[in-house]
Design a protein around this motif. Structure first.
Motif, PDB file in Angstrom:
ATOM      1  N   ASP A   1     -28.538 -26.068  -8.921  1.00 55.82           N
ATOM      2  CA  ASP A   1     -28.308 -25.259 -10.118  1.00 55.82           C
ATOM      3  C   ASP A   1     -29.270 -25.673 -11.223  1.00 55.82           C
ATOM      4  N   GLY A   2     -30.473 -26.062 -10.830  1.00 52.66           N
ATOM      5  CA  GLY A   2     -31.457 -26.528 -11.793  1.00 52.66           C
ATOM      6  C   GLY A   2     -32.390 -25.423 -12.259  1.00 52.66           C
ATOM      7  N   VAL A   3     -33.337 -25.838 -13.074  1.00 48.32           N
ATOM      8  CA  VAL A   3     -34.240 -24.893 -13.739  1.00 48.32           C
ATOM      9  C   VAL A   3     -35.027 -24.057 -12.737  1.00 48.32           C
ATOM     10  N   LEU A   4     -35.587 -24.721 -11.733  1.00 48.31           N
ATOM     11  CA  LEU A   4     -36.458 -23.998 -10.804  1.00 48.31           C
ATOM     12  C   LEU A   4     -35.688 -22.927 -10.049  1.00 48.31           C
ATOM     13  N   ASN A   5     -34.508 -23.301  -9.561  1.00 46.25           N
ATOM     14  CA  ASN A   5     -33.691 -22.315  -8.854  1.00 46.25           C
ATOM     15  C   ASN A   5     -33.263 -21.197  -9.774  1.00 46.25           C
ATOM     16  N   ALA A   6     -32.994 -21.541 -11.041  1.00 46.81           N
ATOM     17  CA  ALA A   6     -32.602 -20.494 -11.994  1.00 46.81           C
ATOM     18  C   ALA A   6     -33.717 -19.471 -12.134  1.00 46.81           C
ATOM     19  N   ILE A   7     -34.970 -19.974 -12.195  1.00 51.60           N
ATOM     20  CA  ILE A   7     -36.115 -19.054 -12.317  1.00 51.60           C
ATOM     21  C   ILE A   7     -36.226 -18.201 -11.062  1.00 51.60           C
ATOM     22  N   LEU A   8     -36.052 -18.856  -9.887  1.00 46.32           N
ATOM     23  CA  LEU A   8     -36.148 -18.111  -8.631  1.00 46.32           C
ATOM     24  C   LEU A   8     -35.120 -16.995  -8.574  1.00 46.32           C
TER      25      LEU A   8
END
Lengths: 430, 318, 355
Positions: B157-164
């Motif tokens: 649930d981090g930043v990179l996954n949020a962007i994805l």
């Protein structure tokens, strides 16, 4: 100019000397140091009790060094081995360094009180070979057991499995709930051999061979291990717990559970206090009876113990403190406020009026009590075995490797046995 | 008064000099540092040899029985050195295998990226001073902070996954997949240390006289040939230093990786230093003998690399 | 060989103008020397010709073609840098071959050119060495060799002798002149040393503060300097300057008697600077400017007599051969007829025309 310089030197010397002078009178009181970790609020409660002890015993000062749990597992052993142990410490690996424990018996007022009320757990802290003597005070009795997020079951409209449900029943139910509500983790089990041991025993694991020697891999263990392996494959368990760290590192699922991401969390009774605080009124939760297998419905007993070390210079004062803490009113208060189960037989019979304003706590503690009664004798034997971490660690490490796909489950079993033998050899060779 | 103070400080040194002679005085000044070095580096190294040649779980050296080269024999006991599963101490060999792959990828990536960055930063450009500093900031961070930052970015649930997810993609469990977590240990390690090597290469680039480039311009040299025949050969001494220092550091990689992945999933990102640490201090019975033996093997490899570095910088001085 | 034309070359750095509109024509095969004090812009001008710098305004034409937008390599030039700029990690042979390889010249041609250049510059025995193993003079020859192999239209030299010791410098001056004669090449040479300019140049271009002060043959500049700056810059020892006022028969040097001179087209009473080269003074028994000898330098073939005039000004007088004058002697210095220069007192203004 000369006089100014001289005066500066004098002032500087005085400033250096003053603290030394001031420190002198403080040395009159005896100081005891306890290295302490907390799961929830035990540190605060203990501090409170210690303050009262200090008031009653003005010549004894007790310092409570609050450290993370990792310090106890990683750093304390080295300190103890090198002769730098604190006076007392709260430890979970009761048998590991028991040869360094102080025999409290000569310093206690009433040995019989201890022997009556702590009969079952005194062996856990005794050094190898000793059959007599008091070597420590259990700060709680814990039991491994699952905690369920009941709200999720209600929302999914699926009934909770009953008290005699098996692990397979729970797996099916949890998976159904998770699928319906899109919850990421149906079942979470702490990444620890100790946690799996209970279910393994329920499925027939014996952990000891007929002649009392440790034996890790038998049919019972294989069955449970295979279940966990399969659950990771089916998505009943998430790799986020067992797969997130490597080696023998511990990984709990506290955060995931209190965030409502877990349906059933196999952990233990020491979590009740913490969840009361972190979950609050977020959802309905409580502890449930240990699921059953063909050999029983067992968990693993345990608990941290407060022990003293031989190297301490104040054994008499330690005895006083131990007596105080073990006394019924104080001990009862400690448990009531920390919501811990107790190993004190007298209190267990009388019951403890827990400061539990939440129905979840009451329900969980009731379930816990029942689970304690259902403990298998194998569980007690395993917990009391001095070198039990030689059994737990390979179980964690190798099963994890199998789950992560690094080796087959059968290879993992072979390696587990090998690791256990390496560990026994290293520990036994003195 | 000040003269008296000075005389006070001088007195023991003058007395020493009278006793030892002026020729031996330098040793007196070097002695404190030598003592510190001896106690905190040489003595533990010697103790380590004792640990490596003894067995048992006791910490005190006197309580450990001597077993000679048994620990080394056990570590090196493998049916087939290319097959980790055939080894007695499979976790040791797995971590060695992981470390070899890590070192290969990380060092090559870092050297190439550092070179490119240094070349770009060597040009006149806007905010050059700012960029030069920015690349160095990660080097100043504690490895734990580095790992926590990246963990926060990479977790499910981090930043990179949020962007994805925001861009219509799927959530990727970066740190729970063996290949991805290996990839990210390389990325994080390069990110954290690159600035230091960029600095070394930048210094080397700036030491190249600018009129060599002007002469090359007068000679009608195309850009790639300027890089290949002039810049790179003159940068070789610095590149050699960067390469060997980078290799040594990559073999020693532990801090940020331990916090980022803990060696997981499974043992996918467990490298040799973590193996040594866990075997000796964490986990079950502390098998310090094996760990000490493993650390000596690693130390041997690093010694070879250090000698290579000395050779490289000696050649550079010519 | 190529010819060069500069039309109105201007160079600005932001709001600061360092080259103020320079016009110049360099003929084929000419050896032109740019000379001037530090900061006059001669190196900047050379770099713009070379293509290493771009003019802010104006045109550079090589053989009549405007080359402002062409890169250095495309202009057909070669340059010897002040620091030689030899590639330190390559052998001499590789240094010489580098530029030719860029042109994809066949190997045989490259080898031939290197052999010719090496023979011409006597560096054949150095071809396998690296620049670090050469002396200053040898490195310079290699740098020159690098330009020779390129067979450029114009050779550019950026203060090539300034890193050499005095004796080597004299020797190299001669060799460079010989090289010029041999190759009959167009050469543009930058230096701050007016001796180099005087000895090597076909034409000297004197620059100051980004302006072309005067361009002409060495003797033209020597005998007919266009202004006080050029007069003082060219010629060693420096021309003597005395503040004076124009008088009916010549000039009156301030503080002294009238000095008889040829007629100049300048108004009576105008304040001027009288310029007289050291070799154009003679000692007389009567008339001239009175003074006392401070010091005599005996060079053997000539002598330099330093005199303080009665009005406090100092002058240098050159006497051929040896002299018996000693410090303290009283002398009278007169100007040889037709050898005086008059300048407006500010250096920037042109000399007064002589009638």
């Amino acid at each position: 100019m000369k006089t100014l310089f001289r005066r500066t030197i004098m002032a500087g010397a005085a400033m250096l000397a003053l603290p030394l002078l001031a420190a002198a009178p403080a040395r009159a009181a005896t100081e005891l140091r306890i290295m302490w970790y907390s799961d929830a609020n035990e540190g605060d409660v203990m501090r409170d009790l210690l303050d009262r002890f200090e008031k009653a015993n003005p010549d004894i000062k007790v310092v409570l060094d609050r450290v993370p749990y990792k310090t106890i597992t990683d750093n304390l052993p080295a300190l103890v081995s090198s002769g730098q142990a604190p006076d007392m410490a709260r430890v979970t690996d009761l048998g590991g360094q028991s040869s360094y424990y102080l025999n409290l018996t000569p310093y206690l007022k009433d040995k019989a009180y201890w022997e009556t009320n702590f009969k079952d757990v005194l062996p856990w802290v005794r050094p190898a070979g000793e059959t007599d003597g008091v070597y420590g005070l259990m700060t709680q009795l814990t039991i491994t057991m699952p905690i369920v997020n009941e709200t999720l079951f209600q929302q999914a409209g699926i009934p909770l499995p009953g008290p005699t449900a098996t692990w397979d029943d729970w797996a099916k139910a949890a998976k159904a709930v998770a699928a319906k509500l899109n919850v990421p983790i149906p079942i979470a089990i702490d990444r620890s051999g100790h946690r799996i041991a209970g279910p393994a025993i329920s499925y027939g694991a014996k952990f000891f061979s007929a002649d009392g020697q440790p034996a890790l891999v038998d049919d019972g263990l294989k069955t449970m291990a295979r279940k966990i392996y399969d659950w990771h494959k089916d998505g009943v368990m998430s790799k986020a717990i067992w797969g997130s760290v490597g080696g023998a590192a511990y990984r709990g699922a506290n955060e995931e559970f209190s965030n409502g991401q877990v349906v059933l969390y196999m952990s233990g009774s020491w979590q009740f206090g913490q969840f009361a605080k972190t979950v609050g009124d977020g959802f309905d939760w409580h502890g449930v009876p240990n699921p059953c297998g063909p050999a029983g419905c067992s968990g693993m007993p345990g608990g941290a113990g407060l022990v003293a070390y031989k190297t301490s210079k104040h054994p008499a004062e330690i005895g006083k403190l131990m007596d105080y803490l073990a006394s019924e009113p104080v001990y009862a208060e400690f448990h009531a406020r920390t919501l811990f189960l107790t190993a004190h037989k007298g209190l267990m019979a009388k019951g403890i009026s827990y400061a539990a304003d939440k129905p979840q706590i009451k329900k969980s503690l009731d379930a816990a009590f029942a689970n304690v009664k259902a403990l298998s004798p194998v569980a007690f034997q395993l917990q009391g075995y001095r070198l039990n971490r030689v059994l737990f660690t390979p179980l964690t490490v190798r099963l994890n490797q199998a789950i992560s796909g690094e080796m087959s489950l059968d290879d993992a079993f072979t390696r587990m046995t090998q690791d256990m033998q390496d560990g026994l050899k290293a520990a036994g060779a003195k | 008064m000040r003269a008296a103070l000075a005389r006070l400080i001088d007195w023991p040194f003058e007395a020493l000099q009278r006793a030892l002679g002026a020729a031996r005085m330098p040793y007196v000044f070097v002695l404190p540092n030598l003592l510190v070095f001896g106690i905190f580096v040489v003595l533990p190294m010697l103790l380590n040899i004792w640990y490596a040649t003894t067995s048992g779980a006791e910490l005190m050296p006197g309580q450990r029985p001597f077993t000679g080269l048994a620990n080394f024999a056990e570590l090196l006991d493998c049916g087939n050195y290319l097959n980790v599963a055939s080894c007695r101490q499979d976790r040791f060999w797995r971590s060695v295998d992981n470390t070899l792959w890590f070192v290969a990828f990380q060092v090559i990536t870092m050297v190439v990226l550092s070179l490119i960055t240094a070349l770009v930063l060597n040009r006149k450009m806007a905010l050059r001073g700012f960029f030069r500093a920015v690349f160095f900031y990660p080097v100043l961070l504690s490895p734990v902070v580095v790992a926590l930052i990246w963990k926060w970015i990479l977790q499910p649930d981090g930043v990179l996954n949020a962007i994805l997810v925001a861009n219509g993609g799927q959530r990727v469990p970066f740190l729970l997949d063996p290949s991805w977590s290996f990839f990210w240990t390389v990325v994080v390690s390069v990110w954290a240390h690159m600035g230091f090597y960029v600095l070394i290469l930048l210094a080397g680039l700036q030491a190249i006289p600018p009129d060599l480039y002007e002469a090359a311009a007068m000679d009608g040299t195309p850009q790639w040939r300027v890089f290949w025949r002039i810049t790179l050969p003159l940068l070789m001494p610095n590149m050699a230093v960067v390469l060997v220092l980078g290799l040594i550091r990559a073999v020693q990689a532990f801090d940020e990786i331990y916090v980022l992945t803990g060696g997981g999933p499974g043992t996918a990102t467990q490298y040799i230093v973590q193996y040594i640490y866990e075997t000796a201090f964490a986990g079950q019975v502390h098998i310090m003998g094996l760990a000490a033996a493993a650390s000596m093997l690693v130390g041997g490899v690093l010694l070879v690399l250090t000698l290579l570095q000395l050779l490289a910088s000696a050649r550079a001085k010519q | 060989m190529a010819r060069l034309a500069l039309r109105g070359i201007v160079r600005d750095y932001g709001t600061l103008r360092v080259i103020h509109g320079i016009d110049l024509d360099v003929a084929e095969g000419e050896f032109v020397v740019f000379v001037g004090p530090s900061g006059c812009g001669k190196s900047t001008l050379l770099r713009m010709i070379a293509g290493l710098d771009k003019p802010t305004g104006g045109d550079i034409e090589i053989d009549g073609i405007r080359v402002n937008d062409r890169s250095a390599a495309e202009r057909g030039l070669a340059m010897v840098f002040q620091s030689y700029a030899l590639y330190p990690h390559m052998t001499v042979r590789q240094n010489l071959a580098f530029g030719l390889e860029n042109q994809r010249m066949p190997r045989a041609e490259i080898d031939r050119r290197i052999a010719d250049a090496a023979r011409m510059l006597q560096i054949e025995h150095l071809l396998a060495r690296k620049p670090g193993q050469l002396s200053g003079g040898q490195r310079q020859r290699v740098a020159i060799g690098r330009t020779v192999t390129r067979e450029p239209g114009i050779f550019l030299f950026d203060e090539p002798l300034s890193n050499l010791d005095a004796e080597l410098r004299v020797q190299m001056r001669v060799e460079l002149s010989q090289l010029h004669k041999r190759l009959r090449a167009t050469m543009i040479y930058v230096t701050h040393d007016q001796t180099e300019a005087m000895t090597m140049a076909d034409r000297i271009v004197v620059l100051r503060a980004g302006r072309l002060e005067q361009a002409g043959s060495p003797l033209a500049l020597y005998n007919h300097p266009a202004n006080r700056f050029v007069a003082g810059f060219i010629g060693s020892p420096r021309m003597n300057f005395l503040p004076a006022t124009v008088s009916p028969n010549g000039v009156r040097v301030d503080g002294l008697d009238e000095l008889a001179l040829e007629r100049f087209a300048v108004a009576q009473g105008a304040a001027v600077s009288l310029g007289v080269r050291p070799e154009h003074f003679e000692f007389v028994d009567a008339g001239g400017l009175p003074g006392t000898v401070d010091l005599v330098e005996h060079m053997g073939g000539e002598s330099y007599v330093y005199v303080t005039l009665a009005n406090g000004e100092r002058i240098t007088v050159r006497r051929p051969g040896q002299t018996g004058l000693v410090g303290g002697s009283n002398v009278r210095a007169a100007v040889l007829q037709g050898q005086a220069h008059l300048f407006h007192t500010s250096e920037g203004e042109a000399a007064v025309a002589r009638l």
